[in-house]
Design a protein around this motif. Structure first.
Motif, mmCIF file in Angstrom:
data_model
loop_
_atom_site.group_PDB
_atom_site.id
_atom_site.type_symbol
_atom_site.label_atom_id
_atom_site.label_comp_id
_atom_site.label_asym_id
_atom_site.label_seq_id
_atom_site.Cartn_x
_atom_site.Cartn_y
_atom_site.Cartn_z
ATOM 1 N N ASP A 80 96.800 67.930 53.418
ATOM 2 C CA ASP A 80 98.416 68.012 53.499
ATOM 3 C C ASP A 80 98.240 69.703 53.977
ATOM 4 O O ASP A 80 98.106 71.026 52.850
ATOM 5 C CB ASP A 80 98.830 68.380 52.171
ATOM 6 N N GLY A 81 98.895 70.087 54.913
ATOM 7 C CA GLY A 81 98.940 71.364 55.288
ATOM 8 C C GLY A 81 99.645 72.014 55.930
ATOM 9 O O GLY A 81 100.409 72.724 56.565
ATOM 10 N N THR A 82 101.492 71.537 54.598
ATOM 11 C CA THR A 82 102.227 72.655 54.505
ATOM 12 C C THR A 82 102.596 73.407 53.669
ATOM 13 O O THR A 82 101.827 73.357 52.450
ATOM 14 C CB THR A 82 103.282 70.315 54.600
ATOM 15 N N VAL A 83 104.005 73.316 53.353
ATOM 16 C CA VAL A 83 103.762 74.199 52.572
ATOM 17 C C VAL A 83 105.431 73.831 51.763
ATOM 18 O O VAL A 83 105.640 74.890 51.299
ATOM 19 C CB VAL A 83 104.568 76.454 53.318
ATOM 20 N N ALA B 173 101.360 65.787 49.079
ATOM 21 C CA ALA B 173 100.972 65.326 49.132
ATOM 22 C C ALA B 173 98.894 66.026 48.685
ATOM 23 O O ALA B 173 98.450 66.655 48.861
ATOM 24 C CB ALA B 173 100.035 64.521 50.034
ATOM 25 N N PRO B 174 97.883 64.876 47.633
ATOM 26 C CA PRO B 174 96.468 65.048 47.596
ATOM 27 C C PRO B 174 95.969 64.788 48.841
ATOM 28 O O PRO B 174 95.948 63.955 49.159
ATOM 29 C CB PRO B 174 96.770 64.222 45.693
ATOM 30 N N PRO B 175 94.477 65.753 48.413
ATOM 31 C CA PRO B 175 93.443 64.851 50.447
ATOM 32 C C PRO B 175 93.271 63.175 49.440
ATOM 33 O O PRO B 175 93.395 63.106 48.126
ATOM 34 C CB PRO B 175 92.536 66.536 49.549
ATOM 35 N N VAL B 176 93.276 62.958 50.898
ATOM 36 C CA VAL B 176 93.105 61.639 50.386
ATOM 37 C C VAL B 176 91.026 61.212 51.246
ATOM 38 O O VAL B 176 91.264 62.203 52.658
ATOM 39 C CB VAL B 176 93.826 61.030 50.951
#
Length: 402
Positions: free
Chosen positions: A77-80, A85-88
């Protein structure tokens, strides 16, 4: 007038692969398209099912040396935004594979296909455009741009989004656009990628790094059109820094290798994928944003379906092959197009319930291995999870009977 069993119009990856897939049936094949105008700096990620198909065509040994394995695919998730979301991480080993697939540079891939086509006695290469296609009871007459006319029992449109074959067949399309553009480039980096592809989900769309051989990767960066244009014109050093910063320096120092390309994002599906003696494959039939490595994999499934209908040694009823092909391809094309469209639009949405659903879905994928396995198998092959369950059940029954 020259006559062929099958004429394929369009000599991109889909058209070339279709020609090779149909040529070993003993049928005469014409591959009709002007020579490529420019070097293609893009890459194509082919999943395991597509790699298996290349092996059946005897192509994989030549392609393997220019390809990089995709062993792990991670979503970050590269949003602010408030809801993140967690890394998957999806690992091929979780579904019993060495790799999900391989990333292949388009230019050398096309060179391999061109050489194989030139050596194939049952393929005639005509480096012409097609100006018209006229269907008759006994076949389809193609009018070439040099005035020559050729006849074919079956015509395969692989001539892209503005397909002349689709137009001549009288097949309409549904088209749409996105407020996005894709910036495409290759880059080298100081840290090894470990055969891992990283997809950052940002407010403007995905930023997707995909491994290439060595310490190199390809990139598809989805952005607002003005920002894509601005980045494309930056000096190489500044663009390299921008890529490194967006990747949070995961691969260390980045050096952009080639002149970046950019193009607006849009989608299109034909109302039908075949009609009479006409069949549509690749971007003549369907097109959507470069998300989730689905584009050429979907086109290869078009070719597999066509090979089932027209590639055997038995006589073929070409009069109705278009309708039979259309029935075979409807469900796969519609569901893949819808899933890519929904994913892309969910990234653009500022509506909190949409963000919640996306975040919750990634949370579940991160936490639940069986669900992750189903998603991975479906990404590789339609109904792949069902096939794995069926094969596993048969194996357990066989062990009990032994």
């Amino acid at each position: 007038m020259r006559q062929f069993d099958i004429a394929i119009v369009g000599a991109g990856l889909a058209g070339n692969l279709a020609a090779l897939a149909l040529a070993d049936s003993g049928r005469s094949v014409a591959l009709i398209a002007p020579p490529a105008r420019a070097n293609d700096g893009r890459t194509t990620a082919l999943m395991d099912q597509s790699i298996a198909f290349l092996k059946t065509l005897g192509l994989w040994d030549e392609v393997a040396g220019i390809a990089a394995a995709l062993e792990t695919m991670q979503i970050l998730d590269g949003t602010v935004r408030l809801l993140r979301a967690p890394p998957v991480a999806f690992r091929a080993s979780e579904v019993g594979l060495d790799a999900f697939g391989y990333n292949i540079p388009n230019a050398p891939f096309l060179a391999v296909l061109d050489a194989r086509i030139a050596a194939c006695s049952s393929i005639t290469r005509l480096e012409n455009g097609v100006t018209a296609a006229n269907a008759f009871e006994t076949g389809v007459e193609l009018v070439l741009d040099d005035g020559e006319r050729v006849m074919a029992a079956l015509v395969v449109g692989a001539d892209g989004r503005k397909s002349k074959i689709r137009e001549s067949a009288g097949i309409d399309v549904r088209a749409w656009s996105y407020p996005q553009a894709a910036l495409v480039l290759n880059f080298s980096h100081e840290r090894p990628h470990g055969n891992t592809s990283s997809e950052f989900h940002t407010e403007s769309g995905p930023f997707t790094q995909v491994p290439l051989p060595g310490s190199r990767s390809s990139l598809v960066w989805v952005l607002p059109p003005k920002e894509a244009a601005r980045l494309r014109e930056l000096p190489v050093a500044e663009l390299s820094r921008a890529v490194e910063e967006r990747m949070q320096s995961m691969l260390g120092k980045v050096t952009v290798e080639n002149s970046p390309q950019s193009f607006p994002l849009s989608g299109m599906t034909a109302d039908r994928f075949g009609k009479g003696r006409f069949v549509l494959i690749g971007e003549a039939a369907h097109a959507f944003p470069p998300i989730g490595a689905q584009g050429l994999n979907l086109s290869l499934r078009d070719i597999m379906a066509l090979r089932e209908l027209a590639g055997g040694s038995e006589p073929v009823n070409y009069v109705t092959i278009g309708e039979r092909f259309d029935r075979k391809r409807q469900a796969d094309v519609r569901t893949r197009t819808m899933s890519v469209d929904l994913l892309n639009r969910s990234l653009l949405s500022d509506f909190l319930p949409v963000q919640f659903m996306r975040s919750a879905g990634l949370h579940l994928l991160s936490a639940l291995g069986p669900l992750r396995s189903i998603v991975m198998r479906e990404g590789i092959e339609p109904l792949g999870s069902l096939k794995a369950f069926r094969d596993g059940l048969r194996e357990r029954v066989a062990r009990k009977q032994a």
